[in-house]
Design a protein around this motif. Structure first.
Motif, PDB file in Angstrom:
ATOM      1  N   ALA A  85      21.122 -52.025  48.230  1.00  0.00           N
ATOM      2  CA  ALA A  85      20.556 -51.403  47.033  1.00  0.00           C
ATOM      3  C   ALA A  85      21.604 -50.539  46.332  1.00  0.00           C
ATOM      4  CB  ALA A  85      19.328 -50.571  47.408  1.00  0.00           C
ATOM      5  N   CYS A  86      22.384 -49.783  47.105  1.00  0.00           N
ATOM      6  CA  CYS A  86      23.464 -48.981  46.504  1.00  0.00           C
ATOM      7  C   CYS A  86      24.453 -49.892  45.786  1.00  0.00           C
ATOM      8  CB  CYS A  86      24.201 -48.174  47.574  1.00  0.00           C
ATOM      9  SG  CYS A  86      23.268 -46.795  48.252  1.00  0.00           S
ATOM     10  N   ALA A  87      24.837 -50.980  46.447  1.00  0.00           N
ATOM     11  CA  ALA A  87      25.815 -51.901  45.861  1.00  0.00           C
ATOM     12  C   ALA A  87      25.273 -52.562  44.594  1.00  0.00           C
ATOM     13  CB  ALA A  87      26.210 -52.969  46.889  1.00  0.00           C
ATOM     14  N   ALA A  88      23.943 -52.738  44.532  1.00  0.00           N
ATOM     15  CA  ALA A  88      23.326 -53.376  43.368  1.00  0.00           C
ATOM     16  C   ALA A  88      23.068 -52.384  42.240  1.00  0.00           C
ATOM     17  CB  ALA A  88      22.015 -54.049  43.786  1.00  0.00           C
ATOM     18  N   GLY A  89      23.422 -51.110  42.454  1.00  0.00           N
ATOM     19  CA  GLY A  89      23.275 -50.114  41.391  1.00  0.00           C
ATOM     20  C   GLY A  89      21.868 -49.565  41.229  1.00  0.00           C
ATOM     21  N   VAL A  90      21.053 -49.658  42.286  1.00  0.00           N
ATOM     22  CA  VAL A  90      19.695 -49.110  42.231  1.00  0.00           C
ATOM     23  C   VAL A  90      19.767 -47.590  42.039  1.00  0.00           C
ATOM     24  CG1 VAL A  90      17.590 -48.758  43.605  1.00  0.00           C
ATOM     25  CG2 VAL A  90      18.723 -51.000  43.599  1.00  0.00           C
ATOM     26  N   ALA A  91      18.874 -47.056  41.216  1.00  0.00           N
ATOM     27  CA  ALA A  91      18.880 -45.611  40.913  1.00  0.00           C
ATOM     28  C   ALA A  91      18.486 -44.797  42.136  1.00  0.00           C
ATOM     29  CB  ALA A  91      17.916 -45.328  39.767  1.00  0.00           C
ATOM     30  N   ALA A  92      19.017 -43.570  42.200  1.00  0.00           N
ATOM     31  CA  ALA A  92      18.776 -42.695  43.357  1.00  0.00           C
ATOM     32  C   ALA A  92      17.283 -42.525  43.635  1.00  0.00           C
ATOM     33  CB  ALA A  92      19.435 -41.333  43.110  1.00  0.00           C
ATOM     34  N   ALA A  93      16.479 -42.370  42.581  1.00  0.00           N
ATOM     35  CA  ALA A  93      15.041 -42.135  42.773  1.00  0.00           C
ATOM     36  C   ALA A  93      14.376 -43.311  43.481  1.00  0.00           C
ATOM     37  CB  ALA A  93      14.377 -41.870  41.428  1.00  0.00           C
ATOM     38  N   ASP A  94      14.887 -44.515  43.232  1.00  0.00           N
ATOM     39  CA  ASP A  94      14.285 -45.705  43.837  1.00  0.00           C
ATOM     40  C   ASP A  94      14.795 -45.966  45.255  1.00  0.00           C
ATOM     41  OD1 ASP A  94      12.718 -46.234  41.576  1.00  0.00           O
ATOM     42  OD2 ASP A  94      14.427 -47.177  40.575  1.00  0.00           O
ATOM     43  N   LEU A  95      15.764 -45.165  45.719  1.00  0.00           N
ATOM     44  CA  LEU A  95      16.263 -45.266  47.098  1.00  0.00           C
ATOM     45  C   LEU A  95      15.532 -44.282  48.010  1.00  0.00           C
ATOM     46  CD1 LEU A  95      20.079 -45.177  46.224  1.00  0.00           C
ATOM     47  CD2 LEU A  95      18.782 -47.216  46.892  1.00  0.00           C
ATOM     48  N   ARG A  96      14.763 -43.405  47.388  1.00  0.00           N
ATOM     49  CA  ARG A  96      14.242 -42.242  48.103  1.00  0.00           C
ATOM     50  C   ARG A  96      13.332 -42.604  49.275  1.00  0.00           C
ATOM     51  NH1 ARG A  96      10.098 -38.634  47.973  1.00  0.00           N
ATOM     52  NH2 ARG A  96      10.728 -36.539  48.590  1.00  0.00           N
ATOM     53  N   GLU A  97      12.435 -43.542  49.045  1.00  0.00           N
ATOM     54  CA  GLU A  97      11.443 -43.860  50.085  1.00  0.00           C
ATOM     55  C   GLU A  97      12.128 -44.387  51.352  1.00  0.00           C
ATOM     56  OE1 GLU A  97       7.597 -46.764  50.332  1.00  0.00           O
ATOM     57  OE2 GLU A  97       8.066 -45.888  48.373  1.00  0.00           O
ATOM     58  N   ASP A  98      13.056 -45.330  51.187  1.00  0.00           N
ATOM     59  CA  ASP A  98      13.767 -45.878  52.354  1.00  0.00           C
ATOM     60  C   ASP A  98      14.701 -44.837  52.975  1.00  0.00           C
ATOM     61  OD1 ASP A  98      12.451 -48.238  52.141  1.00  0.00           O
ATOM     62  OD2 ASP A  98      14.184 -49.420  51.486  1.00  0.00           O
ATOM     63  N   ALA A  99      15.311 -43.997  52.133  1.00  0.00           N
ATOM     64  CA  ALA A  99      16.184 -42.938  52.663  1.00  0.00           C
ATOM     65  C   ALA A  99      15.376 -41.975  53.523  1.00  0.00           C
ATOM     66  CB  ALA A  99      16.869 -42.194  51.510  1.00  0.00           C
ATOM     67  N   LEU A 100      14.157 -41.684  53.097  1.00  0.00           N
ATOM     68  CA  LEU A 100      13.298 -40.790  53.880  1.00  0.00           C
ATOM     69  C   LEU A 100      12.932 -41.438  55.218  1.00  0.00           C
ATOM     70  CD1 LEU A 100      11.647 -38.201  54.182  1.00  0.00           C
ATOM     71  CD2 LEU A 100       9.789 -39.311  52.912  1.00  0.00           C
ATOM     72  N   MET A 101      12.635 -42.725  55.198  1.00  0.00           N
ATOM     73  CA  MET A 101      12.317 -43.415  56.461  1.00  0.00           C
ATOM     74  C   MET A 101      13.504 -43.387  57.422  1.00  0.00           C
ATOM     75  SD  MET A 101      10.022 -46.647  55.205  1.00  0.00           S
ATOM     76  CE  MET A 101      10.334 -47.562  56.689  1.00  0.00           C
ATOM     77  N   LEU A 102      14.712 -43.611  56.877  1.00  0.00           N
ATOM     78  CA  LEU A 102      15.915 -43.566  57.719  1.00  0.00           C
ATOM     79  C   LEU A 102      16.133 -42.159  58.253  1.00  0.00           C
ATOM     80  CD1 LEU A 102      18.410 -44.896  58.931  1.00  0.00           C
ATOM     81  CD2 LEU A 102      19.601 -44.467  56.766  1.00  0.00           C
ATOM     82  N   LEU A 103      15.972 -41.165  57.385  1.00  0.00           N
ATOM     83  CA  LEU A 103      16.185 -39.772  57.800  1.00  0.00           C
ATOM     84  C   LEU A 103      15.219 -39.404  58.932  1.00  0.00           C
ATOM     85  CD1 LEU A 103      17.831 -37.203  57.163  1.00  0.00           C
ATOM     86  CD2 LEU A 103      15.986 -36.523  55.617  1.00  0.00           C
ATOM     87  N   GLN A 104      13.970 -39.843  58.823  1.00  0.00           N
ATOM     88  CA  GLN A 104      12.987 -39.544  59.866  1.00  0.00           C
ATOM     89  C   GLN A 104      13.400 -40.173  61.200  1.00  0.00           C
ATOM     90  OE1 GLN A 104       9.559 -40.933  57.724  1.00  0.00           O
ATOM     91  NE2 GLN A 104       8.989 -38.879  57.015  1.00  0.00           N
ATOM     92  N   ARG A 105      13.931 -41.387  61.142  1.00  0.00           N
ATOM     93  CA  ARG A 105      14.393 -42.037  62.378  1.00  0.00           C
ATOM     94  C   ARG A 105      15.607 -41.311  62.960  1.00  0.00           C
ATOM     95  NH1 ARG A 105      12.012 -46.778  63.635  1.00  0.00           N
ATOM     96  NH2 ARG A 105      10.760 -47.787  62.026  1.00  0.00           N
ATOM     97  N   LEU A 106      16.515 -40.886  62.082  1.00  0.00           N
ATOM     98  CA  LEU A 106      17.702 -40.151  62.559  1.00  0.00           C
ATOM     99  C   LEU A 106      17.303 -38.829  63.202  1.00  0.00           C
ATOM    100  CD1 LEU A 106      20.131 -40.808  59.561  1.00  0.00           C
ATOM    101  CD2 LEU A 106      20.399 -41.683  61.892  1.00  0.00           C
ATOM    102  N   LYS A 107      16.277 -38.187  62.649  1.00  0.00           N
ATOM    103  CA  LYS A 107      15.849 -36.873  63.169  1.00  0.00           C
ATOM    104  C   LYS A 107      15.222 -36.996  64.556  1.00  0.00           C
ATOM    105  CE  LYS A 107      16.850 -34.238  59.549  1.00  0.00           C
ATOM    106  NZ  LYS A 107      18.021 -33.348  59.629  1.00  0.00           N
ATOM    107  N   VAL A 108      14.721 -38.183  64.877  1.00  0.00           N
ATOM    108  CA  VAL A 108      14.184 -38.431  66.218  1.00  0.00           C
ATOM    109  C   VAL A 108      15.316 -38.852  67.162  1.00  0.00           C
ATOM    110  CG1 VAL A 108      12.662 -39.941  67.568  1.00  0.00           C
ATOM    111  CG2 VAL A 108      11.884 -39.021  65.366  1.00  0.00           C
ATOM    112  N   HIS A 109      16.197 -39.700  66.643  1.00  0.00           N
ATOM    113  CA  HIS A 109      17.254 -40.308  67.459  1.00  0.00           C
ATOM    114  C   HIS A 109      18.342 -39.296  67.849  1.00  0.00           C
ATOM    115  CE1 HIS A 109      19.925 -43.672  68.639  1.00  0.00           C
ATOM    116  NE2 HIS A 109      20.900 -43.026  68.030  1.00  0.00           N
TER     117      HIS A 109
END
Ligand SMILES: [Fe+2]
Ligand SMILES: [Fe+2]
Length: 153
Positions: A85-109
Motif C-alpha cells: 500500500a505504501c509503494a502504491a501511494g495509498v494515503a496515510a489515513a487509509d493505512l491507519r486501520e491495518d497499521a493499528l492491527m499491526l501495532l496491537q500485535r507488536l504490543k503483544v509480541h
C-alpha cells in the motif's frame, strides 16, 4: 544499559519500528516513515529467525521460540500488505486501520520477546564468547525475497 548486548540492539529496533507504525495510527506520520519501519521490521524478524532463535531453541527455549515464530507469521501478511500500500501511494489515513492491527500485535509480541527470548540471548552471549550472536546479527543480510518461517501460504 550496555549497548553491546543483543537485547539492547533488538529492543532499540522494536522502539524504532513502533514509532514508524504509531505515526500512521495517531495521524502524525508519513507513509515513507511507515515503509522504512516495515523494512526494518522484516530485517529484524529475519535476524531473529535466522541468527538468534536457532541457538536458543537448541538450548531449550523451543516453545517460546515457536510462539515468537507463529506471531511473526501472523503479522507477515499485514506487513506485506502495508508495504504494498505504501509503494502504491495509498494515503496515510487509509493505512491507519491495518497499521493499528499491526501495532496491537507488536504490543503483544515485543514485551514477551524482550522478557523471555532476549534475556536468554544475553545469557547465551556471555556463556558463549566463542560464538558471538551480536557479530552474527551484524553480519546477517536478509535476501529480498525472504519469507518468515510460519507465514501463511
Ligand atoms: Fe520477534
Ligand atoms: Fe523482535
Amino acid at each position: 544499559m550496555d549497548m553491546e548486548l543483543p537485547s539492547r540492539l533488538l529492543a532499540v529496533q522494536h522502539h524504532q519500528i513502533d514509532q514508524g507504525v504509531e505515526g500512521i495510527v495517531d495521524g502524525t506520520g508519513e507513509p515513507q516513515a511507515l515503509a522504512a519501519a516495515l523494512k526494518l521490521l522484516r530485517e529484524h524478524v529475519y535476524v531473529e529467525e535466522y541468527v538468534l532463535f536457532p541457538p536458543l531453541a537448541g538450548a531449550g527455549l523451543t516453545m517460546p521460540v515457536f510462539v515468537m515464530k507463529r506471531e511473526h507469521g501472523e503479522m507477515w501478511p499485514l506487513i506485506r500488505g502495508l508495504e504494498a500500500a505504501c509503494a502504491a501511494g495509498v494515503a496515510a489515513a487509509d493505512l491507519r486501520e491495518d497499521a493499528l492491527m499491526l501495532l496491537q500485535r507488536l504490543k503483544v509480541h515485543n514485551p514477551k520477546e524482550e522478557q523471555i527470548v532476549y534475556a536468554a540471548a544475553d545469557r547465551h552471549e556471555s556463556a558463549h564468547p566463542d560464538a558471538p550472536l551480536l557479530q552474527a546479527m551484524a553480519a546477517a543480510r536478509m535476501p529480498e525475497d525472504w519469507v518468515c518461517a510460519l507465514a501463511p501460504h
